[in-house]
Design a protein around this motif. Structure first.
Motif, short mmCIF file in Angstrom:
data_model
loop_
_atom_site.label_atom_id
_atom_site.label_comp_id
_atom_site.label_asym_id
_atom_site.label_seq_id
_atom_site.Cartn_x
_atom_site.Cartn_y
_atom_site.Cartn_z
N MET A 102 -1.45 -12.71 5.54
CA MET A 102 -0.58 -12.31 6.66
C MET A 102 0.24 -11.07 6.34
SD MET A 102 -1.32 -14.42 9.03
CE MET A 102 -0.03 -14.15 10.25
N ASN A 103 -0.40 -10.16 5.59
CA ASN A 103 0.30 -8.94 5.21
C ASN A 103 -0.16 -7.80 6.14
OD1 ASN A 103 1.31 -6.67 4.03
ND2 ASN A 103 0.30 -6.95 2.05
N LYS A 104 0.61 -7.59 7.20
CA LYS A 104 0.21 -6.64 8.24
C LYS A 104 0.03 -5.23 7.68
CE LYS A 104 1.83 -4.82 12.64
NZ LYS A 104 2.87 -4.90 13.66
N LYS A 105 0.96 -4.80 6.83
CA LYS A 105 0.88 -3.43 6.28
C LYS A 105 -0.40 -3.21 5.49
CE LYS A 105 5.50 -1.55 6.09
NZ LYS A 105 6.76 -2.08 5.53
N GLY A 106 -0.75 -4.23 4.68
CA GLY A 106 -1.98 -4.14 3.88
C GLY A 106 -3.20 -4.03 4.77
#
Lengths: 263, 105
Positions: A102-106
Protein backbone atom coordinates in the motif's frame (compact mmCIF):
# COMPACT_ATOMS: atom_id res chain seq x y z
CA UNK A 1 -11.08 -38.65 5.38
CA UNK A 2 -11.43 -35.24 6.85
CA UNK A 3 -9.30 -33.62 4.17
CA UNK A 4 -11.39 -35.04 1.31
CA UNK A 5 -14.48 -33.72 3.03
CA UNK A 6 -12.95 -30.27 3.19
CA UNK A 7 -11.88 -30.48 -0.43
CA UNK A 8 -15.37 -31.41 -1.59
CA UNK A 9 -16.81 -28.49 0.27
CA UNK A 10 -14.18 -26.33 -1.35
CA UNK A 11 -15.85 -26.83 -4.73
CA UNK A 12 -19.43 -26.52 -3.45
CA UNK A 13 -19.48 -22.82 -4.12
CA UNK A 14 -19.00 -19.67 -2.11
CA UNK A 15 -15.28 -20.29 -1.77
CA UNK A 16 -12.26 -19.66 -3.99
CA UNK A 17 -10.63 -23.05 -4.58
CA UNK A 18 -7.78 -21.52 -6.58
CA UNK A 19 -7.25 -18.75 -4.01
CA UNK A 20 -7.18 -16.17 -6.77
CA UNK A 21 -9.72 -13.48 -7.61
CA UNK A 22 -12.00 -13.71 -10.65
CA UNK A 23 -10.13 -10.94 -12.46
CA UNK A 24 -6.74 -12.53 -11.95
CA UNK A 25 -7.97 -15.95 -13.06
CA UNK A 26 -9.48 -14.53 -16.22
CA UNK A 27 -6.25 -12.68 -16.97
CA UNK A 28 -4.37 -15.98 -16.59
CA UNK A 29 -6.74 -17.81 -18.91
CA UNK A 30 -6.56 -15.02 -21.48
CA UNK A 31 -2.77 -15.06 -21.35
CA UNK A 32 -2.71 -18.83 -21.75
CA UNK A 33 -4.80 -18.65 -24.93
CA UNK A 34 -2.71 -15.73 -26.18
CA UNK A 35 0.42 -17.83 -25.65
CA UNK A 36 -1.14 -20.52 -27.84
CA UNK A 37 -1.83 -17.89 -30.54
CA UNK A 38 1.78 -16.74 -30.52
CA UNK A 39 3.10 -20.29 -30.59
CA UNK A 40 0.93 -20.91 -33.66
CA UNK A 41 2.48 -17.85 -35.35
CA UNK A 42 6.01 -18.94 -34.53
CA UNK A 43 5.16 -22.51 -35.57
CA UNK A 44 3.87 -21.24 -38.92
CA UNK A 45 7.09 -19.25 -39.28
CA UNK A 46 9.09 -22.43 -38.63
CA UNK A 47 7.01 -24.31 -41.21
CA UNK A 48 7.63 -21.78 -44.00
CA UNK A 49 11.27 -21.48 -43.06
CA UNK A 50 11.76 -25.25 -43.43
CA UNK A 51 9.89 -25.27 -46.75
CA UNK A 52 11.88 -22.33 -48.21
CA UNK A 53 15.15 -23.09 -46.44
CA UNK A 54 17.39 -22.16 -49.41
CA UNK A 55 15.83 -18.73 -49.98
CA UNK A 56 15.36 -17.83 -46.32
CA UNK A 57 17.43 -14.86 -45.16
CA UNK A 58 19.56 -15.08 -42.02
CA UNK A 59 18.27 -12.56 -39.48
CA UNK A 60 21.84 -11.70 -38.40
CA UNK A 61 22.58 -10.41 -41.88
CA UNK A 62 19.36 -8.42 -42.11
CA UNK A 63 19.28 -6.56 -38.80
CA UNK A 64 22.81 -5.24 -38.47
CA UNK A 65 22.28 -1.56 -37.74
CA UNK A 66 22.66 0.40 -34.54
CA UNK A 67 21.43 3.98 -34.04
CA UNK A 68 24.02 6.76 -34.53
CA UNK A 69 26.75 4.25 -35.42
CA UNK A 70 27.89 3.27 -38.90
CA UNK A 71 28.93 -0.26 -39.77
CA UNK A 72 27.62 -3.73 -39.18
CA UNK A 73 26.68 -4.76 -35.65
CA UNK A 74 24.52 -7.87 -35.82
CA UNK A 75 22.35 -8.68 -32.79
CA UNK A 76 23.31 -5.66 -30.71
CA UNK A 77 20.22 -3.52 -31.30
CA UNK A 78 17.80 -6.38 -30.72
CA UNK A 79 19.76 -7.32 -27.59
CA UNK A 80 19.28 -3.75 -26.37
CA UNK A 81 15.53 -4.02 -27.04
CA UNK A 82 15.42 -7.27 -25.07
CA UNK A 83 17.27 -5.61 -22.21
CA UNK A 84 14.80 -2.69 -22.18
CA UNK A 85 11.83 -5.04 -22.01
CA UNK A 86 13.36 -7.20 -19.24
CA UNK A 87 14.17 -4.02 -17.33
CA UNK A 88 10.59 -2.78 -17.65
CA UNK A 89 9.42 -6.18 -16.40
CA UNK A 90 11.54 -5.69 -13.27
CA UNK A 91 10.15 -2.20 -12.65
CA UNK A 92 6.65 -3.68 -13.06
CA UNK A 93 7.36 -6.35 -10.42
CA UNK A 94 8.59 -3.62 -8.08
CA UNK A 95 5.39 -1.61 -8.70
CA UNK A 96 3.31 -4.69 -7.79
CA UNK A 97 5.51 -5.21 -4.73
CA UNK A 98 4.89 -1.65 -3.49
CA UNK A 99 1.19 -2.08 -4.26
CA UNK A 100 1.07 -5.04 -1.86
CA UNK A 101 2.50 -2.80 0.83
CA UNK A 102 0.00 0.00 0.00
CA UNK A 103 2.88 2.33 -0.77
CA UNK A 104 1.38 4.78 -3.27
CA UNK A 105 4.62 6.67 -3.91
CA UNK A 106 6.50 3.47 -4.72
CA UNK A 107 3.80 2.35 -7.15
CA UNK A 108 3.85 5.75 -8.90
CA UNK A 109 7.64 5.66 -9.31
CA UNK A 110 7.96 2.10 -10.61
CA UNK A 111 4.80 2.12 -12.72
CA UNK A 112 5.97 5.38 -14.30
CA UNK A 113 9.34 3.83 -15.15
CA UNK A 114 7.57 0.80 -16.65
CA UNK A 115 5.59 3.08 -18.97
CA UNK A 116 8.80 4.84 -20.02
CA UNK A 117 10.43 1.45 -20.76
CA UNK A 118 7.43 0.40 -22.85
CA UNK A 119 7.54 3.61 -24.88
CA UNK A 120 11.30 3.25 -25.50
CA UNK A 121 10.73 -0.31 -26.70
CA UNK A 122 8.01 0.83 -29.11
CA UNK A 123 10.31 3.53 -30.45
CA UNK A 124 13.09 0.99 -30.98
CA UNK A 125 10.73 -1.27 -32.85
CA UNK A 126 9.62 1.60 -35.10
CA UNK A 127 13.29 2.32 -35.84
CA UNK A 128 13.95 -1.30 -36.73
CA UNK A 129 10.88 -1.48 -38.97
CA UNK A 130 11.86 1.68 -40.78
CA UNK A 131 15.35 0.31 -41.47
CA UNK A 132 13.96 -2.97 -42.72
CA UNK A 133 11.43 -1.22 -44.98
CA UNK A 134 14.00 1.14 -46.50
CA UNK A 135 16.55 -1.61 -46.99
CA UNK A 136 20.14 -1.30 -48.15
CA UNK A 137 21.63 1.23 -50.53
CA UNK A 138 22.42 -1.41 -53.16
CA UNK A 139 19.11 -3.22 -53.08
CA UNK A 140 18.76 -6.58 -54.83
CA UNK A 141 17.73 -8.20 -58.10
CA UNK A 142 14.38 -9.94 -58.26
CA UNK A 143 14.54 -12.64 -60.92
CA UNK A 144 11.65 -13.57 -63.19
CA UNK A 145 11.34 -16.84 -61.23
CA UNK A 146 10.94 -14.93 -57.96
CA UNK A 147 14.44 -15.64 -56.66
CA UNK A 148 16.61 -12.92 -55.13
CA UNK A 149 20.20 -12.20 -56.20
CA UNK A 150 22.87 -9.66 -55.30
CA UNK A 151 25.77 -8.31 -57.36
CA UNK A 152 29.13 -9.51 -56.08
CA UNK A 153 31.11 -6.51 -54.82
CA UNK A 154 30.93 -3.96 -57.60
CA UNK A 155 30.96 -6.38 -60.56
CA UNK A 156 28.32 -6.24 -63.29
CA UNK A 157 28.30 -9.85 -64.47
CA UNK A 158 28.75 -11.87 -61.27
CA UNK A 159 25.84 -12.44 -58.96
CA UNK A 160 25.16 -14.36 -55.78
CA UNK A 161 21.85 -16.18 -55.87
CA UNK A 162 20.69 -18.12 -52.79
CA UNK A 163 24.26 -18.72 -51.72
CA UNK A 164 25.47 -19.81 -55.20
CA UNK A 165 27.83 -17.78 -57.37
CA UNK A 166 26.62 -17.30 -60.95
CA UNK A 167 28.76 -15.66 -63.64
CA UNK A 168 29.04 -15.27 -67.41
CA UNK A 169 26.06 -15.78 -69.73
CA UNK A 170 23.84 -17.32 -67.02
CA UNK A 171 24.30 -14.23 -64.91
CA UNK A 172 23.59 -11.88 -67.83
CA UNK A 173 20.43 -13.80 -68.68
CA UNK A 174 19.28 -13.54 -65.09
CA UNK A 175 20.06 -9.82 -64.88
CA UNK A 176 18.27 -8.96 -68.14
CA UNK A 177 15.01 -10.50 -66.94
CA UNK A 178 15.34 -9.28 -63.34
CA UNK A 179 14.14 -6.06 -61.81
CA UNK A 180 15.75 -4.04 -59.05
CA UNK A 181 14.10 -3.86 -55.66
CA UNK A 182 15.11 -2.12 -52.45
CA UNK A 183 13.89 -2.73 -48.95
CA UNK A 184 11.17 -5.02 -47.74
CA UNK A 185 7.41 -4.87 -47.80
CA UNK A 186 4.56 -7.34 -47.94
CA UNK A 187 5.22 -8.16 -51.64
CA UNK A 188 8.99 -7.89 -52.12
CA UNK A 189 11.91 -8.48 -49.81
CA UNK A 190 15.42 -7.63 -50.96
CA UNK A 191 16.95 -9.88 -48.28
CA UNK A 192 15.37 -13.10 -49.46
CA UNK A 193 12.02 -14.84 -49.50
CA UNK A 194 9.06 -12.40 -49.25
CA UNK A 195 7.44 -14.61 -46.59
CA UNK A 196 10.28 -13.70 -44.23
CA UNK A 197 9.21 -10.05 -44.43
CA UNK A 198 5.54 -11.00 -44.07
CA UNK A 199 6.22 -13.00 -40.93
CA UNK A 200 8.51 -10.29 -39.58
CA UNK A 201 5.84 -7.62 -39.97
CA UNK A 202 3.09 -9.88 -38.71
CA UNK A 203 4.75 -11.39 -35.64
CA UNK A 204 6.72 -8.37 -34.41
CA UNK A 205 3.74 -6.21 -35.36
CA UNK A 206 1.34 -8.36 -33.34
CA UNK A 207 3.75 -8.31 -30.42
CA UNK A 208 4.28 -4.56 -30.84
CA UNK A 209 0.53 -4.06 -30.75
CA UNK A 210 0.47 -5.99 -27.47
CA UNK A 211 3.16 -3.66 -26.12
CA UNK A 212 1.21 -0.66 -27.37
CA UNK A 213 -2.05 -1.76 -25.72
CA UNK A 214 -0.03 -2.64 -22.60
CA UNK A 215 1.32 0.92 -22.46
CA UNK A 216 -2.21 2.33 -22.90
CA UNK A 217 -3.57 0.13 -20.09
CA UNK A 218 -0.59 1.01 -17.88
CA UNK A 219 -1.25 4.72 -18.43
CA UNK A 220 -4.92 4.28 -17.45
CA UNK A 221 -3.91 2.40 -14.29
CA UNK A 222 -1.23 5.03 -13.60
CA UNK A 223 -3.85 7.80 -13.70
CA UNK A 224 -6.04 5.79 -11.32
CA UNK A 225 -3.10 5.34 -8.96
CA UNK A 226 -2.42 9.09 -9.05
CA UNK A 227 -6.09 9.81 -8.29
CA UNK A 228 -6.00 7.42 -5.34
CA UNK A 229 -8.64 5.03 -6.73
CA UNK A 230 -6.86 1.93 -5.39
CA UNK A 231 -5.98 3.66 -2.12
CA UNK A 232 -9.74 4.08 -1.54
CA UNK A 233 -10.48 0.54 -2.76
CA UNK A 234 -8.07 -0.82 -0.19
CA UNK A 235 -5.92 -2.90 -2.56
CA UNK A 236 -3.76 -2.53 -5.66
CA UNK A 237 -4.91 -5.71 -7.39
CA UNK A 238 -5.47 -3.85 -10.65
CA UNK A 239 -1.73 -3.11 -10.78
CA UNK A 240 -1.11 -6.82 -10.27
CA UNK A 241 -3.42 -7.75 -13.15
CA UNK A 242 -1.90 -5.34 -15.64
CA UNK A 243 1.47 -6.57 -14.33
CA UNK A 244 0.57 -10.11 -15.40
CA UNK A 245 -0.19 -8.82 -18.89
CA UNK A 246 3.03 -6.82 -19.03
CA UNK A 247 5.20 -9.79 -18.01
CA UNK A 248 3.47 -11.87 -20.64
CA UNK A 249 4.45 -9.32 -23.29
CA UNK A 250 8.04 -9.65 -22.07
CA UNK A 251 7.74 -13.44 -22.18
CA UNK A 252 6.53 -13.38 -25.79
CA UNK A 253 9.44 -11.16 -26.76
CA UNK A 254 11.88 -13.64 -25.22
CA UNK A 255 10.51 -16.27 -27.62
CA UNK A 256 10.33 -13.93 -30.63
CA UNK A 257 13.94 -12.94 -29.94
CA UNK A 258 15.06 -16.57 -29.91
CA UNK A 259 13.09 -17.86 -32.88
CA UNK A 260 13.31 -14.81 -35.12
CA UNK A 261 16.78 -13.50 -34.44
CA UNK A 262 18.84 -16.33 -32.96
CA UNK A 263 17.80 -19.72 -34.33
CA UNK B 1 8.94 -12.71 3.87
CA UNK B 2 10.63 -9.49 4.82
CA UNK B 3 10.71 -6.39 2.65
CA UNK B 4 14.40 -6.56 1.70
CA UNK B 5 14.29 -10.26 1.08
CA UNK B 6 11.59 -10.13 -1.61
CA UNK B 7 13.05 -7.16 -3.49
CA UNK B 8 16.41 -8.92 -3.40
CA UNK B 9 14.82 -11.96 -5.02
CA UNK B 10 13.38 -9.80 -7.79
CA UNK B 11 16.84 -8.45 -8.56
CA UNK B 12 18.38 -11.93 -8.45
CA UNK B 13 15.88 -13.05 -11.11
CA UNK B 14 16.72 -9.93 -13.13
CA UNK B 15 20.43 -10.82 -13.09
CA UNK B 16 19.69 -14.42 -14.09
CA UNK B 17 17.64 -13.19 -17.08
CA UNK B 18 20.31 -10.68 -18.02
CA UNK B 19 23.16 -13.20 -17.89
CA UNK B 20 21.19 -15.79 -19.91
CA UNK B 21 20.35 -13.16 -22.54
CA UNK B 22 23.99 -12.05 -22.69
CA UNK B 23 25.07 -15.66 -23.24
CA UNK B 24 22.50 -15.99 -26.05
CA UNK B 25 23.67 -12.78 -27.72
CA UNK B 26 27.35 -13.75 -27.51
CA UNK B 27 26.62 -17.21 -28.95
CA UNK B 28 24.51 -15.54 -31.66
CA UNK B 29 27.37 -13.23 -32.64
CA UNK B 30 30.29 -15.68 -32.48
CA UNK B 31 28.52 -18.96 -33.42
CA UNK B 32 31.19 -21.45 -32.22
CA UNK B 33 32.05 -23.98 -34.93
CA UNK B 34 31.64 -27.10 -32.78
CA UNK B 35 28.10 -26.03 -31.84
CA UNK B 36 27.11 -25.80 -35.51
CA UNK B 37 28.53 -29.19 -36.50
CA UNK B 38 27.05 -31.23 -33.63
CA UNK B 39 23.42 -32.23 -33.62
CA UNK B 40 20.95 -33.18 -30.90
CA UNK B 41 17.75 -34.80 -32.24
CA UNK B 42 18.14 -33.12 -35.62
CA UNK B 43 18.83 -29.65 -34.21
CA UNK B 44 22.29 -28.07 -34.05
CA UNK B 45 23.82 -27.86 -30.59
CA UNK B 46 23.73 -24.05 -30.94
CA UNK B 47 20.01 -23.89 -31.63
CA UNK B 48 19.33 -26.44 -28.90
CA UNK B 49 21.24 -24.21 -26.46
CA UNK B 50 19.11 -21.23 -27.52
CA UNK B 51 15.90 -23.19 -27.01
CA UNK B 52 16.94 -24.51 -23.59
CA UNK B 53 18.08 -21.07 -22.39
CA UNK B 54 14.81 -19.54 -23.62
CA UNK B 55 12.74 -22.08 -21.71
CA UNK B 56 14.78 -21.39 -18.56
CA UNK B 57 14.10 -17.66 -19.02
CA UNK B 58 10.39 -18.36 -19.53
CA UNK B 59 10.39 -20.39 -16.30
CA UNK B 60 11.82 -17.47 -14.32
CA UNK B 61 9.50 -14.87 -15.88
CA UNK B 62 6.36 -16.93 -15.32
CA UNK B 63 7.42 -18.38 -11.96
CA UNK B 64 8.95 -15.36 -10.27
CA UNK B 65 7.67 -12.23 -12.04
CA UNK B 66 4.17 -13.51 -12.72
CA UNK B 67 4.23 -15.20 -9.32
CA UNK B 68 2.88 -18.49 -10.66
CA UNK B 69 5.21 -20.59 -8.49
CA UNK B 70 3.45 -19.14 -5.41
CA UNK B 71 -0.06 -19.98 -6.64
CA UNK B 72 -2.11 -23.05 -5.70
CA UNK B 73 -0.93 -26.25 -7.38
CA UNK B 74 -4.17 -26.68 -9.32
CA UNK B 75 -3.90 -23.17 -10.83
CA UNK B 76 -0.33 -23.91 -11.93
CA UNK B 77 -1.61 -27.05 -13.60
CA UNK B 78 -4.49 -25.23 -15.33
CA UNK B 79 -2.10 -22.73 -16.89
CA UNK B 80 0.93 -24.86 -17.69
CA UNK B 81 -0.61 -28.21 -18.72
CA UNK B 82 -2.53 -27.00 -21.83
CA UNK B 83 0.60 -25.30 -23.13
CA UNK B 84 2.85 -28.27 -22.43
CA UNK B 85 0.48 -30.52 -24.38
CA UNK B 86 -0.74 -28.30 -27.23
CA UNK B 87 2.41 -26.42 -28.20
CA UNK B 88 4.73 -29.45 -28.69
CA UNK B 89 1.87 -31.20 -30.50
CA UNK B 90 1.37 -28.29 -32.91
CA UNK B 91 5.09 -27.87 -33.49
CA UNK B 92 5.56 -31.59 -34.08
CA UNK B 93 2.89 -31.60 -36.78
CA UNK B 94 3.98 -28.37 -38.47
CA UNK B 95 7.69 -29.13 -38.55
CA UNK B 96 7.23 -32.73 -39.65
CA UNK B 97 4.95 -31.60 -42.47
CA UNK B 98 7.43 -28.88 -43.41
CA UNK B 99 10.31 -31.31 -43.88
CA UNK B 100 8.03 -33.56 -45.94
CA UNK B 101 7.03 -30.55 -48.04
CA UNK B 102 10.71 -29.92 -48.67
CA UNK B 103 11.25 -33.52 -49.78
CA UNK B 104 8.61 -33.33 -52.53
CA UNK B 105 9.83 -29.90 -53.66
Amino acid sequence: MQTTEIQEKMWDGGKKPLIASYGKLMMWFFLMTDALTFSAFLGAYGFQRFVHADAWPIADEVFTHFPFVHGEYPMLFVALMTFILIMSSVTMVLAVHHGHRMNKKGVILWLGLTIVGGIIFLGSQAWEWSHFIHGTYEGALLGADGSIAHFVNGSVDEIMRHGKLISGQDALDFISSAKEITGANLINNEYGHPLFADFFFFITGFHGFHVFSGVVILIIIFINVLRGTYEKRGHYEMVEKVGLYWHFVDLVWVFVFTFFYLV
Amino acid sequence: MSENNSTRQIWIVFWILLVLTAIEVLLGIFKPEFMLSNYIIGVTLLNMTFIVLTIIKAYYIVGAFMHLSHEVRLLKLFIVAPMCVLIPYLLFILLTEASFHGAIG
